[in-house]
Design a protein around this motif. Structure first.
Motif, mmCIF file in Angstrom:
data_model
loop_
_atom_site.group_PDB
_atom_site.id
_atom_site.type_symbol
_atom_site.label_atom_id
_atom_site.label_comp_id
_atom_site.label_asym_id
_atom_site.label_seq_id
_atom_site.Cartn_x
_atom_site.Cartn_y
_atom_site.Cartn_z
ATOM 1 N N PHE A 6 92.551 7.528 -23.920
ATOM 2 C CA PHE A 6 91.105 7.544 -24.159
ATOM 3 C C PHE A 6 90.438 6.492 -23.279
ATOM 4 C CE2 PHE A 6 87.441 5.666 -26.381
ATOM 5 C CZ PHE A 6 86.605 6.766 -26.365
ATOM 6 N N LYS A 7 90.966 5.265 -23.309
ATOM 7 C CA LYS A 7 90.366 4.156 -22.573
ATOM 8 C C LYS A 7 91.441 3.111 -22.310
ATOM 9 C CE LYS A 7 86.540 2.319 -20.979
ATOM 10 N NZ LYS A 7 85.873 2.925 -19.851
ATOM 11 N N SER A 18 93.561 7.333 -28.125
ATOM 12 C CA SER A 18 92.536 8.202 -28.694
ATOM 13 C C SER A 18 91.298 7.388 -29.052
ATOM 14 C CB SER A 18 93.062 8.904 -29.953
ATOM 15 O OG SER A 18 93.219 7.966 -31.005
ATOM 16 N N ARG A 19 90.227 8.105 -29.273
ATOM 17 C CA ARG A 19 88.993 7.437 -29.696
ATOM 18 C C ARG A 19 89.195 6.759 -31.041
ATOM 19 N NH1 ARG A 19 84.054 11.169 -30.939
ATOM 20 N NH2 ARG A 19 85.253 11.414 -32.849
ATOM 21 N N ASP A 20 89.924 7.414 -31.953
ATOM 22 C CA ASP A 20 90.179 6.812 -33.262
ATOM 23 C C ASP A 20 90.960 5.511 -33.126
ATOM 24 O OD1 ASP A 20 88.765 8.741 -34.642
ATOM 25 O OD2 ASP A 20 90.530 9.950 -35.068
ATOM 26 N N VAL A 60 81.764 3.029 -22.419
ATOM 27 C CA VAL A 60 82.221 4.373 -22.774
ATOM 28 C C VAL A 60 80.995 5.269 -22.872
ATOM 29 C CG1 VAL A 60 83.541 5.782 -24.379
ATOM 30 C CG2 VAL A 60 84.170 3.371 -24.081
ATOM 31 N N GLU A 64 81.297 10.899 -25.210
ATOM 32 C CA GLU A 64 82.584 10.796 -25.901
ATOM 33 C C GLU A 64 82.422 10.718 -27.418
ATOM 34 O OE1 GLU A 64 85.650 10.932 -24.623
ATOM 35 O OE2 GLU A 64 85.027 10.992 -22.527
ATOM 36 N N PHE A 65 81.197 10.512 -27.891
ATOM 37 C CA PHE A 65 80.952 10.292 -29.316
ATOM 38 C C PHE A 65 79.984 11.310 -29.930
ATOM 39 C CE2 PHE A 65 82.082 6.299 -27.322
ATOM 40 C CZ PHE A 65 83.036 5.781 -28.176
#
Length: 137
Positions: A6-7, A18-20, A60, A64-65
């Motif tokens: 993700f990052k 992941s974003r989570d 970000v 992405e959100f």
């Protein structure tokens, strides 16, 4: 097999798959928002990776959100009008905007990000030690 990403932090190379994972990391804090008035989805959320060795700001894309917003988006903009509180012009302002404006959904997403964060006692003690190290710096 290629691992998902993700990052990643450009300074310390920490990776979030992941974003989570990213949002649940106690050492990640949402600190700002850079608006893109031409294309709101291309605005940037600014996060700090809060370790005493790092303290890097990570950007970000709002896109992405987008799935974190479940409401209806206002079709008209109030940006830079008399009714506009100009929150979107102040990168460090994370307050929600109650104006009926097409930009307000981004600020709602910021509130969702904040509400999803749970601050653990361990994170609080790390914050205290980080504050101490920053004051010594």
């Amino acid at each position: 097999m290629e691992s998902l990403l993700f990052k990643s932090c450009p300074k310390c190379f920490k990776r979030w798959s992941s974003r989570d994972d990213f949002l649940s990391d106690d050492l990640i804090s949402l600190i700002g928002y850079q608006a893109s008035f031409d294309q709101l989805e291309n605005g940037l959320f600014l996060f700090t990776h809060r370790t005493s060795e790092c303290l890097t700001t990570l950007a970000v894309c709002v896109s992405e959100f987008l799935d974190l917003f479940s409401g209806a988006r206002c079709p008209e903009t109030k940006a830079l009008t008399r009714e506009c509180p100009r929150f979107c012009l102040d990168e460090s302002n994370l307050e929600p905007c109650n104006n009926p404006c097409q930009c307000a959904f981004v600020r709602d997403i910021m509130q969702v990000i904040h509400s999803r964060r749970s601050v653990s006692p361990a994170a609080l003690s790390r914050d205290d030690s980080l504050q101490s190290s920053l004051l010594d710096w």
